[in-house]
Design an enzyme around this catalytic site. Structure first.
Site, PDB file in Angstrom:
ATOM      1  N   LEU A  15       1.132  -1.547   0.052  1.00 47.27           N
ATOM      2  CA  LEU A  15      -0.023   0.307   0.127  1.00 47.27           C
ATOM      3  C   LEU A  15       0.860   1.186  -0.050  1.00 47.27           C
ATOM      4  O   LEU A  15       0.644   2.478  -0.252  1.00 47.27           O
ATOM      5  CB  LEU A  15      -0.946  -0.262   1.558  1.00 47.27           C
ATOM      6  N   TYR A  16       2.249   1.288   0.651  1.00 46.86           N
ATOM      7  CA  TYR A  16       2.369   2.235   0.400  1.00 46.86           C
ATOM      8  C   TYR A  16       3.005   3.231  -0.548  1.00 46.86           C
ATOM      9  O   TYR A  16       4.184   3.002  -0.871  1.00 46.86           O
ATOM     10  CB  TYR A  16       3.788   2.335   1.114  1.00 46.86           C
TER      11      TYR A  16
END
Length: 346
Positions: free
Chosen positions: A81-82
């Site tokens: 996700l980052y």
């Protein structure tokens, strides 16, 4: 120079002095009941990327990772996700030449696109995302693959069987979990035992001096089951560095852009905790952040996950390994704490 700035400058000098004078040797520990050895400081890389102004791109991240390796850090944590995968790409590029000397952890679960099957812990989503993570990380395996929160829409049996297949294939070494209710984690462990498949070996939960609700059920469960504790936000998103002052509106970019920061801390009782940590830090010749991290290490945490946007942040964290706290110090640090609402499960 203001008094606050002067205090922070002196604390920084103390942090550097601790590292340079004692030539701290990195400490290592087994991750839970496994045979995997990890450094007692884990470098978290949510700050590597470009979706927020306080994040750092690869050139700045390179210096941080190089210094981490010099200091003996072998444990690195990221997530698909980052920064929409950019964090994994940076980690992969910077660690590709040290791959056999480091432990790389990443995560799957949260939303990574629009439309169906772009989030959750279904077999479909896990298998799709692990292929993408492996490619971005420029590796043939993920050492610790973690579920990034609980998925209420997918049976835990489906999730665990998919993860077990990845372990059997060698794509994943170990599996871990992150913030959830203790009953959910107990259900997952029991399910693995019933099926005779890989079980979670680590818990990446929300735990720090200003947020100790995990001590009620989750941490006792983990200790009973031999689960390694690798908490996120060990410095409460920077609140436990002491840079924020009671009664003053923060001006940092993190405070302005992080929607969770202001609502999670900054209560009067949170400042009570920070100010107590400052008192102890002054007595120890350490920084407030180092005392907060040393407290976690003394509580049996395997490796707090440290976010860093500067080399100095990492060096300060490593300096916490040299801070010794007595039983009385621990009691004094814990005394101001007041109950928090549950934070970080979603």
């Amino acid at each position: 120079m203001s008094l606050v700035a002067l205090i922070r400058f002196i604390e920084r000098l103390n942090a550097i002095a601790i590292i340079e004078s004692s030539l701290i040797a990195m400490q290592y520990t087994k991750l839970g009941s496994t045979g995997l050895e990890v450094s007692r400081i884990c470098l978290g890389t949510m700050s590597f990327g470009n979706t927020e102004e306080w994040m750092v791109e690869i050139d700045e991240a390179r210096a941080i990772v190089r210094r981490a390796l010099d200091l003996g850090v072998n444990f690195f944590d990221t997530a698909n996700l980052y920064s929409n995968g950019r964090s994994e790409m940076i980690v992969g590029e910077l660690l590709k030449n040290q791959r056999d000397d480091v432990v790389i952890a990443t995560k799957v679960r949260l939303k990574v696109g629009e439309g169906p099957n772009k989030e959750g812990l279904s077999r479909y989503h896990i298998l799709q995302q692990v292929r993408k993570s492996v490619k971005r990380l420029q590796t043939d395996r993920i050492d610790l693959y973690q579920i990034h929160r609980w998925d209420h829409a997918t049976p835990i049996e489906e999730t665990l069987l998919a993860l077990n297949d990845l372990v059997r294939q060698g794509t994943v070494g170990y599996i871990g979990a992150s913030s959830m209710w203790a009953w959910q984690f107990a259900k997952a462990l029991l399910t693995s035992d019933q099926f005779g498949i890989a079980r979670f070996v680590s818990m990446q939960n929300h735990y720090n001096l200003c947020y100790r609700e995990e001590e009620r059920e989750m941490i006792p469960l983990c200790k009973d089951q031999g689960i390694g504790l690798i908490p996120w936000s060990p410095l409460a998103r920077g609140f436990l560095t002491g840079r924020y002052r009671r009664g003053k509106t923060p001006s940092s970019s993190r405070y302005k852009t992080d929607k969770y920061f202001a609502e999670r801390f900054f209560r009067p009782e949170d400042f009570d905790v920070v100010e107590r940590a400052e008192e102890v830090a002054k007595e120890k010749g350490a920084t407030t952040a180092q005392v907060a991290l040393a407290w976690l290490l003394h509580k049996g945490v395997s490796a707090p996950i440290i976010g860093a946007t500067k080399v100095e942040h990492l060096e300060e964290a490593v300096g916490s390994l040299d801070v010794q706290l007595s039983d009385d110090d621990m009691k004094r640090l814990e005394e101001p704490y007041k109950t928090h609402r549950i934070l970080g499960h979603s």
